[in-house]
Design a protein around this motif. Structure first.
Motif, short mmCIF file in Angstrom:
data_model
loop_
_atom_site.label_atom_id
_atom_site.label_comp_id
_atom_site.label_asym_id
_atom_site.label_seq_id
_atom_site.Cartn_x
_atom_site.Cartn_y
_atom_site.Cartn_z
N ASP A 41 0.85 -1.19 0.00
CA ASP A 41 0.00 0.00 0.00
C ASP A 41 0.88 1.24 0.00
N GLU A 42 0.26 2.40 0.14
CA GLU A 42 0.99 3.66 0.09
C GLU A 42 2.04 3.75 1.20
N ALA A 43 1.67 3.38 2.41
CA ALA A 43 2.59 3.51 3.54
C ALA A 43 3.81 2.61 3.38
N SER A 44 3.58 1.37 2.97
CA SER A 44 4.72 0.46 2.82
C SER A 44 5.59 0.84 1.62
N LEU A 45 4.99 1.40 0.57
CA LEU A 45 5.78 1.90 -0.55
C LEU A 45 6.67 3.05 -0.11
N ALA A 46 6.10 3.98 0.65
CA ALA A 46 6.88 5.12 1.14
C ALA A 46 8.04 4.65 2.01
N GLY A 47 7.79 3.68 2.89
CA GLY A 47 8.85 3.18 3.75
C GLY A 47 9.93 2.46 2.98
N TRP A 48 9.51 1.68 1.98
CA TRP A 48 10.48 0.95 1.17
C TRP A 48 11.37 1.92 0.39
N LEU A 49 10.75 2.92 -0.21
CA LEU A 49 11.52 3.91 -0.98
C LEU A 49 12.43 4.73 -0.08
N ARG A 178 1.48 11.47 -3.63
CA ARG A 178 1.74 11.81 -2.23
C ARG A 178 3.08 11.25 -1.76
N VAL A 179 3.43 10.06 -2.22
CA VAL A 179 4.72 9.47 -1.85
C VAL A 179 5.86 10.32 -2.39
N VAL A 180 5.77 10.75 -3.65
CA VAL A 180 6.81 11.61 -4.22
C VAL A 180 6.91 12.91 -3.43
N ALA A 181 5.78 13.51 -3.10
CA ALA A 181 5.78 14.78 -2.36
C ALA A 181 6.39 14.61 -0.98
N ALA A 182 6.13 13.47 -0.34
CA ALA A 182 6.66 13.24 1.00
C ALA A 182 8.17 13.03 0.98
N LEU A 183 8.67 12.38 -0.07
CA LEU A 183 10.10 12.08 -0.13
C LEU A 183 10.93 13.23 -0.70
N ALA A 184 10.33 14.08 -1.52
CA ALA A 184 11.08 15.13 -2.20
C ALA A 184 11.91 16.01 -1.26
N PRO A 185 11.37 16.47 -0.11
CA PRO A 185 12.18 17.32 0.76
C PRO A 185 13.42 16.64 1.33
#
Length: 226
Positions: A41-49, A178-185
């Motif tokens: 899901d979105e959360a696990s993708l964000a954590g993996w990335l 949202r994942v891209v936006a969260a990781l960009a900074p």
């Protein structure tokens, strides 16, 4: 148009999804992570990335690109950096991913944006080329500032993997954005740190990605080459 604006447009072209390097064909282990249930899901993708960016291959790529940028006019050093980058690929598929994209990038860039310094780089890197080394060396040969190159490379890396997630994981376009936006900074400080890092600071703690890449070679159903 100012020189800085022209340089930015060139950089965006080099690292856009439409540049002929075949990035769409690779998931950098993400497809195996989806198969294993690590990304659901979105959360696990964000954590993996996040792990891949800060504790894995993106950090290493940025260090290698930074050193290749500085070594664009030093053939011996550039060749050694490329040899190291290729040796760091932990699996056959990840070696193919970086070497195929690197070769394609250097050939395409030399054909579309030729210059004497880039021709000299191409003579040194006349065999397999790691992708971050090709990007860093080409940017250095064109006299482009290292900071924007590394930052844009990092964002393109994340965007390509999010694109792979949209095709392989239960994640939609809004979630991917949202994942891209969260990781960009987090990418700018990562790129800045890479500029100051030595080659002996390269290292990875993403063992499940490496093991997943080995398993992906025999995965029954797959759409990506890595």
């Amino acid at each position: 148009m100012s020189e800085g604006a022209a340089e930015a447009l060139r950089l965006f072209a080099w690292l856009s999804p439409g540049y002929p390097v075949g990035a769409y064909a690779y998931s950098h282990g993400l497809e195996a992570a989806v198969e294993a249930g690590d990304v659901t899901d979105e959360a696990s993708l964000a954590g993996w990335l996040e792990d891949v960016c800060e504790r894995g291959s993106l950090r290493n790529d940025l260090i290698l690109a930074a050193h290749a940028h500085g070594a664009a006019g030093r053939p011996g050093d550039l060749a050694a950096i490329n040899d190291l980058a290729l040796a760091l690929a932990p699996s056959r598929e990840l070696h193919l991913e970086t070497s195929q994209q690197g070769r394609s990038f250097l050939d395409a860039t030399l054909g579309a944006w030729p210059c004497a310094a880039l021709s000299a780089v191409a003579r040194v890197l006349d065999g397999p080329v790691a992708y971050p080394v090709a990007v860093g060396a080409a940017a250095g040969a064109h006299g482009m500032a290292a900071g924007p190159v590394l930052g844009t490379y990092a964002l393109a890396f994340v965007q390509n993997l999010v694109s792979a997630a949209l095709r392989s994981a239960p994640v939609g376009q809004a979630a991917g954005t949202r994942v891209v936006a969260a990781l960009a900074p987090r990418l700018t400080p990562l790129a800045e740190a890479a500029r100051a890092a030595g080659l002996d600071e390269i290292g990875s703690a993403c063992l499940r990605l490496d093991l997943g890449s080995f398993r992906h070679e025999t995965q029954y159903s797959r759409i990506f080459r890595s």
